[in-house]
Write a protein that holds these residues in place. Structure first.
Motif, PDB file in Angstrom:
ATOM      1  N   ARG A 169       0.894  -1.315  -0.206  1.00 22.43           N
ATOM      2  CA  ARG A 169       0.115  -0.013  -0.074  1.00 22.43           C
ATOM      3  C   ARG A 169       0.830   1.241  -0.166  1.00 22.43           C
ATOM      4  O   ARG A 169       0.416   2.192  -0.713  1.00 22.43           O
ATOM      5  CB  ARG A 169      -0.871  -0.046   1.281  1.00 22.43           C
ATOM      6  CG  ARG A 169      -2.064  -0.938   1.036  1.00 22.43           C
ATOM      7  CD  ARG A 169      -2.842  -1.175   2.461  1.00 22.43           C
ATOM      8  NE  ARG A 169      -3.059   0.004   3.164  1.00 22.43           N
ATOM      9  CZ  ARG A 169      -3.199  -0.066   4.605  1.00 22.43           C
ATOM     10  NH1 ARG A 169      -3.703  -1.224   5.005  1.00 22.43           N
ATOM     11  NH2 ARG A 169      -3.749   1.143   5.065  1.00 22.43           N
ATOM     12  N   PHE A 170       1.738   1.342   0.568  1.00 20.94           N
ATOM     13  CA  PHE A 170       2.947   2.372   0.765  1.00 20.94           C
ATOM     14  C   PHE A 170       4.055   2.494  -0.046  1.00 20.94           C
ATOM     15  O   PHE A 170       4.754   3.362   0.021  1.00 20.94           O
ATOM     16  CB  PHE A 170       3.110   2.735   2.108  1.00 20.94           C
ATOM     17  CG  PHE A 170       2.217   3.217   2.956  1.00 20.94           C
ATOM     18  CD1 PHE A 170       1.855   4.577   3.345  1.00 20.94           C
ATOM     19  CD2 PHE A 170       0.975   2.241   3.599  1.00 20.94           C
ATOM     20  CE1 PHE A 170       0.966   5.150   4.106  1.00 20.94           C
ATOM     21  CE2 PHE A 170       0.156   2.776   4.336  1.00 20.94           C
ATOM     22  CZ  PHE A 170      -0.164   4.251   4.789  1.00 20.94           C
ATOM     23  N   ASP A 171       4.231   1.249  -0.743  1.00 21.01           N
ATOM     24  CA  ASP A 171       5.354   1.169  -1.827  1.00 21.01           C
ATOM     25  C   ASP A 171       6.720   1.344  -1.268  1.00 21.01           C
ATOM     26  O   ASP A 171       7.544   2.024  -1.678  1.00 21.01           O
ATOM     27  CB  ASP A 171       5.508   2.349  -2.846  1.00 21.01           C
ATOM     28  CG  ASP A 171       6.167   2.033  -4.282  1.00 21.01           C
ATOM     29  OD1 ASP A 171       6.285   1.008  -4.338  1.00 21.01           O
ATOM     30  OD2 ASP A 171       6.527   3.100  -4.985  1.00 21.01           O
TER      31      ASP A 171
ATOM     32  N   ARG B 140       8.334   6.256   4.069  1.00 22.23           N
ATOM     33  CA  ARG B 140       7.228   5.195   3.669  1.00 22.23           C
ATOM     34  C   ARG B 140       6.846   4.556   4.938  1.00 22.23           C
ATOM     35  O   ARG B 140       5.866   4.222   5.367  1.00 22.23           O
ATOM     36  CB  ARG B 140       7.459   4.803   2.412  1.00 22.23           C
ATOM     37  CG  ARG B 140       7.469   5.353   1.425  1.00 22.23           C
ATOM     38  CD  ARG B 140       7.707   4.617   0.044  1.00 22.23           C
ATOM     39  NE  ARG B 140       7.951   5.447  -1.106  1.00 22.23           N
ATOM     40  CZ  ARG B 140       9.079   5.391  -1.676  1.00 22.23           C
ATOM     41  NH1 ARG B 140       9.949   4.725  -1.521  1.00 22.23           N
ATOM     42  NH2 ARG B 140       9.310   6.362  -2.709  1.00 22.23           N
ATOM     43  N   THR B 141       7.943   3.969   5.515  1.00 21.48           N
ATOM     44  CA  THR B 141       7.601   2.856   6.651  1.00 21.48           C
ATOM     45  C   THR B 141       7.013   3.704   7.886  1.00 21.48           C
ATOM     46  O   THR B 141       5.969   3.115   8.499  1.00 21.48           O
ATOM     47  CB  THR B 141       9.108   2.459   7.299  1.00 21.48           C
ATOM     48  OG1 THR B 141       9.803   1.528   6.120  1.00 21.48           O
ATOM     49  CG2 THR B 141       8.801   1.492   8.384  1.00 21.48           C
ATOM     50  N   ILE B 142       7.880   4.886   8.310  1.00 21.85           N
ATOM     51  CA  ILE B 142       6.962   5.599   9.240  1.00 21.85           C
ATOM     52  C   ILE B 142       5.633   6.010   9.078  1.00 21.85           C
ATOM     53  O   ILE B 142       4.697   6.032   9.942  1.00 21.85           O
ATOM     54  CB  ILE B 142       7.693   6.803   9.475  1.00 21.85           C
ATOM     55  CG1 ILE B 142       9.336   6.486  10.192  1.00 21.85           C
ATOM     56  CG2 ILE B 142       7.267   7.649  10.889  1.00 21.85           C
ATOM     57  CD1 ILE B 142      10.256   7.600  10.161  1.00 21.85           C
TER      58      ILE B 142
ATOM     59  N   GLU C 123       2.385   5.111  10.910  1.00 18.37           N
ATOM     60  CA  GLU C 123       1.414   6.253  11.673  1.00 18.37           C
ATOM     61  C   GLU C 123      -0.123   6.168  11.120  1.00 18.37           C
ATOM     62  O   GLU C 123      -0.918   6.164  11.919  1.00 18.37           O
ATOM     63  CB  GLU C 123       2.187   7.413  11.713  1.00 18.37           C
ATOM     64  CG  GLU C 123       3.391   7.544  12.338  1.00 18.37           C
ATOM     65  CD  GLU C 123       3.424   6.998  13.770  1.00 18.37           C
ATOM     66  OE1 GLU C 123       2.477   7.884  14.513  1.00 18.37           O
ATOM     67  OE2 GLU C 123       4.263   6.261  14.329  1.00 18.37           O
ATOM     68  N   LEU C 124      -0.244   6.005   9.770  1.00 20.71           N
ATOM     69  CA  LEU C 124      -1.479   6.332   9.227  1.00 20.71           C
ATOM     70  C   LEU C 124      -2.150   5.018   9.317  1.00 20.71           C
ATOM     71  O   LEU C 124      -3.697   5.198   9.115  1.00 20.71           O
ATOM     72  CB  LEU C 124      -1.075   6.708   7.685  1.00 20.71           C
ATOM     73  CG  LEU C 124      -0.392   7.947   7.382  1.00 20.71           C
ATOM     74  CD1 LEU C 124      -0.409   8.363   5.824  1.00 20.71           C
ATOM     75  CD2 LEU C 124      -0.987   9.308   8.223  1.00 20.71           C
ATOM     76  N   SER C 125      -1.638   3.859   9.321  1.00 25.42           N
ATOM     77  CA  SER C 125      -2.625   2.631   9.788  1.00 25.42           C
ATOM     78  C   SER C 125      -3.028   2.622  10.996  1.00 25.42           C
ATOM     79  O   SER C 125      -4.329   2.029  10.963  1.00 25.42           O
ATOM     80  CB  SER C 125      -1.494   1.418   9.508  1.00 25.42           C
ATOM     81  OG  SER C 125      -0.578   1.309  10.453  1.00 25.42           O
TER      82      SER C 125
ATOM     83  N   VAL D  58       8.352  12.492  -2.435  1.00 26.07           N
ATOM     84  CA  VAL D  58       7.793  13.685  -2.016  1.00 26.07           C
ATOM     85  C   VAL D  58       6.304  13.612  -2.554  1.00 26.07           C
ATOM     86  O   VAL D  58       5.363  13.940  -1.647  1.00 26.07           O
ATOM     87  CB  VAL D  58       8.430  14.920  -2.636  1.00 26.07           C
ATOM     88  CG1 VAL D  58       7.682  16.117  -2.458  1.00 26.07           C
ATOM     89  CG2 VAL D  58      10.001  15.203  -1.879  1.00 26.07           C
ATOM     90  N   GLU D  59       6.143  13.321  -3.657  1.00 23.45           N
ATOM     91  CA  GLU D  59       4.589  13.307  -4.348  1.00 23.45           C
ATOM     92  C   GLU D  59       3.897  12.077  -3.533  1.00 23.45           C
ATOM     93  O   GLU D  59       2.612  12.419  -3.208  1.00 23.45           O
ATOM     94  CB  GLU D  59       4.907  12.529  -5.822  1.00 23.45           C
ATOM     95  CG  GLU D  59       3.466  12.320  -6.426  1.00 23.45           C
ATOM     96  CD  GLU D  59       3.513  11.482  -7.708  1.00 23.45           C
ATOM     97  OE1 GLU D  59       2.664  11.600  -8.570  1.00 23.45           O
ATOM     98  OE2 GLU D  59       4.399  10.845  -7.912  1.00 23.45           O
ATOM     99  N   GLY D  60       4.462  11.114  -3.328  1.00 21.96           N
ATOM    100  CA  GLY D  60       3.674   9.896  -2.407  1.00 21.96           C
ATOM    101  C   GLY D  60       3.358  10.439  -0.905  1.00 21.96           C
ATOM    102  O   GLY D  60       2.275  10.220  -0.460  1.00 21.96           O
ATOM    103  N   VAL D  61       4.401  11.295  -0.432  1.00 24.91           N
ATOM    104  CA  VAL D  61       4.283  11.668   1.227  1.00 24.91           C
ATOM    105  C   VAL D  61       2.962  12.897   0.842  1.00 24.91           C
ATOM    106  O   VAL D  61       2.304  12.732   1.901  1.00 24.91           O
ATOM    107  CB  VAL D  61       5.509  12.027   1.488  1.00 24.91           C
ATOM    108  CG1 VAL D  61       5.107  12.952   2.929  1.00 24.91           C
ATOM    109  CG2 VAL D  61       6.426  11.027   1.802  1.00 24.91           C
TER     110      VAL D  61
END
Length: 516
Positions: free
Chosen positions: A397-399, A419-421, A425-427, A447-450
């Motif tokens: 999901r977070f690539d 992405r791991t952090i 956190e978002l999960s 940056v785009e993904g974050v």
């Protein structure tokens, strides 16, 4: 160490050459037969996604890693570096993204650490004067007597830059040097880099910001998936073409969607006073409100209370006075776990030291805040199967890329660490999220993904406090922006009417907004 005028140097040979360099970690190629030449008196930029192999290549040139194959030449002479000390003796030094500093040392003492001319009886006063002189020369604000553990991430990075300037290296490698600098500070660094180049020295400049690469570099080499995929002079470079080379696809930054109203107040800070490491008041009478479905940006130069503010809100630092209210509950005295239970998520500015348990593998890091739940454990027994399944799901999901069984997360690239952090956190579906410099040091695709994840959280009703020194990022993501100087809010601006110069002056303490 020989200076730039060393007569033994060949004027015809490049300052440095990497020929067919390869390096693998856990069976994964980080560098795949890369060639790179660095000329005397040039700034050579390295561009590529996180995990493309830029930092690995630079670490090989700086002696931290030994290549599995290939050759290194300095001034035409083959070199075998067994350590960074060997590379420094050959005139090569690197400023890493994750710093190599001794926490108990002062800024001045750090300049002497490992220096061949330093002695045990070196005068502390002399060191402080040398540090102050370097700060004045390059326009970098640091207290020579401050200890490393007292400094923000941005200030620690400046110490690393000063250390190598003090060593008078001939080849200076800067890995994301402007990631924690304001526009004005970055311009001062660019002037210093240009002065270094005019002395005949060479600079390797790693950055994900195309505009600054085009502004400061003479040539740019693009890496993708461990391979060199392009090289050009910046005079002939097209930013769109470089971006396509880097990610091998077209992409566009997500845009903030207007909405008429936000929800209820989710986070309140009322008259906060928070002490810094040296007993000073790092945060002074700080007040704000963040509503559900709103992103409030905090702009400020590193060292103006951002770290202390975020740690106080997250429960990691004691509040001297004032109060913190989370979803209607006073959590001023609550510990971090209690705040997590009340819906708080936290993305710290220092990914490796505070964001993850560096020695543990990915799957363990992804359940650090949830392993006590029935989903993953029954009493003291942790379900390895459930943890692995959760890790696989979040990785997709977070690539999150480049992971191998048993590999500590410290070996992941900066983008994959972030992405791991974010995945962890978002999960947890936070109602309030504190994000401190969430895209610092990341490439354009990361940056785009974050940013997309943050905007998705906003759309789902999360209240987000975004702390950043990147004005472009604050303008792109924030509903409103507060400017912080010496721990106090000195102004509020609308992203639509943002004036970079005015905000920069406010961030530097030269301008304070007056109430209407």
């Amino acid at each position: 160490m020989d200076g730039p005028g060393d007569a033994s140097r060949s004027n015809d040979a490049p300052a440095a050459e990497l020929l067919g360099v390869s390096k693998a970690f856990f069976g994964v190629l980080a560098n795949d037969r890369i060639d790179l030449d660095l000329r005397h008196g040039e700034v050579h930029a390295l561009l590529g996604e996180n995990g493309a192999g830029k930092s690995t290549l630079c670490s090989i040139l700086a002696g931290l890693y030994k290549p599995d194959a290939g050759e290194i030449l300095i001034d035409g002479i083959p070199q075998t570096f067994h350590s960074p000390r060997n590379a420094l003796a050959a005139g090569v030094g690197m400023v890493y993204q994750h710093f190599r500093l001794v926490d108990t040392f002062t800024v001045a003492e750090s300049l002497a650490l490992g220096h061949p001319d330093a002695s045990f009886r070196l005068s502390p006063r002399r060191l402080e004067l040398e540090a102050a002189s370097l700060c004045d020369r390059f326009g970098i604000q640091l207290d020579p007597q401050a200890r490393i553990w007292e400094l923000s991430v941005g200030e620690q990075q400046r110490v690393e830059i000063l250390k190598l300037l003090h060593r008078d290296v001939r080849i200076l490698i800067l890995d994301e040097p402007t990631a924690v600098l304001t526009t004005q500070e970055a311009e001062a660094l660019f002037r210093a880099v240009r002065a270094i180049r005019l002395e005949g020295k060479s600079v390797v400049f790693v950055s994900h910001k195309l505009r600054e690469i085009l502004a400061v570099a003479d040539r740019v080499t693009v890496l993708r998936a461990g391979k060199r995929v392009g090289q050009t002079s910046t005079a002939n470079a097209d930013p769109a073409h470089l971006a396509r080379l880097m990610v091998a696809r077209e992409f566009a930054m997500p845009e903030l969607q207007e909405h008429s109203t936000s929800g209820e107040v989710a986070l309140v800070a009322d008259g906060l006073v928070v002490a810094g490491e040296r007993g000073n008041r790092a945060v002074r009478d700080f007040s704000l409100q963040v509503r559900s479905g709103e992103i409030v940006g905090i702009a400020g130069i590193a060292g103006n209370g951002q770290r202390e503010l975020s740690e106080a809100l997250a429960g990691l630092r004691r509040v001297e006075s004032g109060r913190i209210v989370l979803n209607g509950r006073d959590v001023t005295l609550a510990n971090p776990m209690e705040r997590i239970r009340h819906g708080l998520g936290y993305v710290p500015e220092d990914r490796l030291e505070m964001g993850v348990a560096a020695g543990l593998p990915l799957e363990d890091n992804l359940v650090l805040k949830s392993y006590r739940t029935r989903r993953f454990s029954r009493g003291p027994i942790l379900s390895s199967k459930a943890v692995r399944a959760w890790s696989t799901d979040l990785s997709e999901r977070f690539d999150i890329r480049g992971v191998r069984d048993g590999m500590p997360v410290s070996l992941l690239s900066g983008g994959n660490l972030q992405r791991t952090i974010l995945a962890r956190e978002l999960s947890q579906r936070p109602q309030v999220l504190i994000a401190a410099s969430p895209t610092r040091g990341l490439d354009l695709a990361a940056v785009e993904g974050v940013r997309r994840h943050l905007l998705e959280q906003r759309a789902q009703g999360t209240a987000i406090l975004l702390i950043s020194e990147d004005l472009e990022e604050l303008q792109a993501l924030s509903d409103r922006i507060l400017v912080l100087y010496e721990g106090s809010i000195v102004g509020e601006v609308s992203p639509g009417g943002l004036d970079d110069e005015q905000v920069g002056l406010m961030m530097a303490g030269h301008l304070r907004q007056t109430p209407d």
